[in-house]
Structure formats: structure tokens, C-alpha cells
Design an enzyme around this catalytic site. Sequence first.
Site, short mmCIF file in Angstrom:
data_model
loop_
_atom_site.label_atom_id
_atom_site.label_comp_id
_atom_site.label_asym_id
_atom_site.label_seq_id
_atom_site.Cartn_x
_atom_site.Cartn_y
_atom_site.Cartn_z
N THR A 81 -22.26 -50.43 6.02
CA THR A 81 -22.34 -49.23 4.75
C THR A 81 -23.39 -49.70 3.59
O THR A 81 -23.33 -49.27 2.43
CB THR A 81 -20.76 -49.72 3.99
N GLY A 111 -26.38 -49.28 1.39
CA GLY A 111 -27.16 -48.15 0.83
C GLY A 111 -26.10 -47.01 0.22
O GLY A 111 -26.55 -46.02 -0.20
N THR A 112 -24.67 -47.32 0.32
CA THR A 112 -23.76 -46.30 -0.14
C THR A 112 -23.91 -45.81 -1.30
O THR A 112 -23.94 -44.52 -1.77
CB THR A 112 -22.31 -46.93 0.18
N GLY A 113 -24.19 -46.54 -2.45
CA GLY A 113 -24.14 -46.31 -3.81
C GLY A 113 -25.47 -45.41 -3.77
O GLY A 113 -25.48 -44.39 -4.74
N CYS A 114 -26.63 -45.74 -3.54
CA CYS A 114 -27.89 -45.25 -3.81
C CYS A 114 -27.79 -43.86 -2.81
O CYS A 114 -28.15 -42.86 -3.56
CB CYS A 114 -28.84 -46.01 -3.00
N LYS A 146 -16.41 -45.39 -8.84
CA LYS A 146 -16.26 -45.42 -7.39
C LYS A 146 -15.14 -46.48 -7.17
O LYS A 146 -15.29 -47.62 -7.28
CB LYS A 146 -17.65 -45.92 -6.85
#
Length: 263
Positions: free
Chosen positions: A204, A206-209, A173
Site C-alpha cells: 500500500t 503511496g496511498t496518501g499521495c 482518512k
Amino acid sequence: MIPNVLTVAGSDSGGGAGIQADLKTMLALGVHGMSVITAVTAQNSLGVQGAWELPVAAVRAQYRSVVDDIGVQAVKTGMLASAELVEAVAELIGGTDAPAVIDPVGVSKHGDSLLASSALVSVRTKLLPVATVATPNLDEVAQLTGVHVESEEQLRQAAAAVLEYGPRWVLIKGGHLPGDAVDLLTDGSAEHWLRAPRHDNRHTHGTGCTLASAIASGLAKGLAVPEAVTAAKEYVTGAIEAGFALGGGIGPVDHGWRFRDGA
């Protein structure tokens, strides 16, 4: 039948990341979300004020309870905190006939550590080898491999370094790079470059989860990895654009943006 997706991760009391974000994502994408809680955090828009991992026995019991009775079509991992939890979860996933999306969570959006340094070896040698897709961000790539990415051209080097640890696919990412939000998905031969416009929105959390859960949802529906990742990227891009203020710090992405959009 509605596909079943299991998240194995920590609880975010503020609701923006972790188990809470995973279940919201799964609901939004039309799968049945289930959870194994690995840790409890005291967390809000300003950061993580405390974290308490659950005993390995409690994590194993939750996992077996769900998988043995209900069954799963995909598993997603997030915060695993310690080497003991990493190794236990890797063993459980290795014995489950379902694709696994491994989000090797190291630090929170605010820079708070969510993984003991002693657990890094276990992530490399136990967890990544059971991954269908691993989804590290650039900080996690550096933490796991020592490769520091400063340009889009270095994403290939990062991907190759992570693939050395055994995941079938890796999604690097590149959201922390300047310009468009560009990610690289590869299995070492095929390459898929995913680009999206960068939205001027600081909310932003929580983007990865959310991305990892969206990928798992697509895989549970029977999509191939490239299609699942592409659909997940589209969903997360919309969620980031619609991210909203919450509390006094960094707010979450909007997991329900498609409902509010009427899309």
C-alpha cells in the site's frame, strides 16, 4: 483542453510515492501533471535511507516557472520537510487562483519522519488555512491536533480539530481503523462518509499521495469537492487492491490498474 495539475512534493526514488506517484495518478486520471520538487529521498520498499530538502529559492523558482507560463487548475502538496519550505509553499499557493489539496505528510509508510517537528506550527498556521481540502491520516491528525482516534465515532472530533486551522474541507482518512476503510469528508456542516471494503494486501505504499493527487485531478476537471473525493476514493481503492510486490518490503499501489483491468 487537458487540465493542468501541479504537485509540490518530494521525490521517491522507488517510484511508489511522492512526485512519482502523483504524476502517475494524474496521467491515469486524464490530466497533465507538473511538478515542483521540494526534497530528494533515497527510498525503496524497505524505507527511507536519506532525505535532502531543496533550497527555498529552488522551490520558488520551479513554482513560478510553471504557474506563470503554463497555469494550473489545481495544486497538491506532499512532503515539505521544513518550516521554511512550508511557509514558502503556503505563500505561493495563497497567491494562486486554483484549488489546493494539502496532504500534511508527517511520516512515511515505514515510519520514517518526513517533516521536522519545528514545521508543525507552520503547517497549522500557514499551510492548512490555504487548503481547499486537507487530507490527514490518523497519525497526522494526532501530530497536528493531539486528537488520537481509536474508533469511527471519533472521526468527527478529529475533523473538527483540523477545521479549526482553517481548511475549507477536511478528509479524515480512517484507513488505520479496523473494519472497512472509512473516511469522513466535512466542511463543518455537510458530512460525507466514504466506505470501501478493506483489501487484504500489504502493498500500500503511496496511498496518501495517490489519494490527494486524485482529488486534485478531480477538482481540476471542475468537480465539486464531494464528487472529486468520491471519485478519488474509488480510484485509490482499486489501486490498493491491485498493489504489487516490489523489492523486499512494502510494494506500491498500482496506479495503472484501470489500464490493466481494461476498465
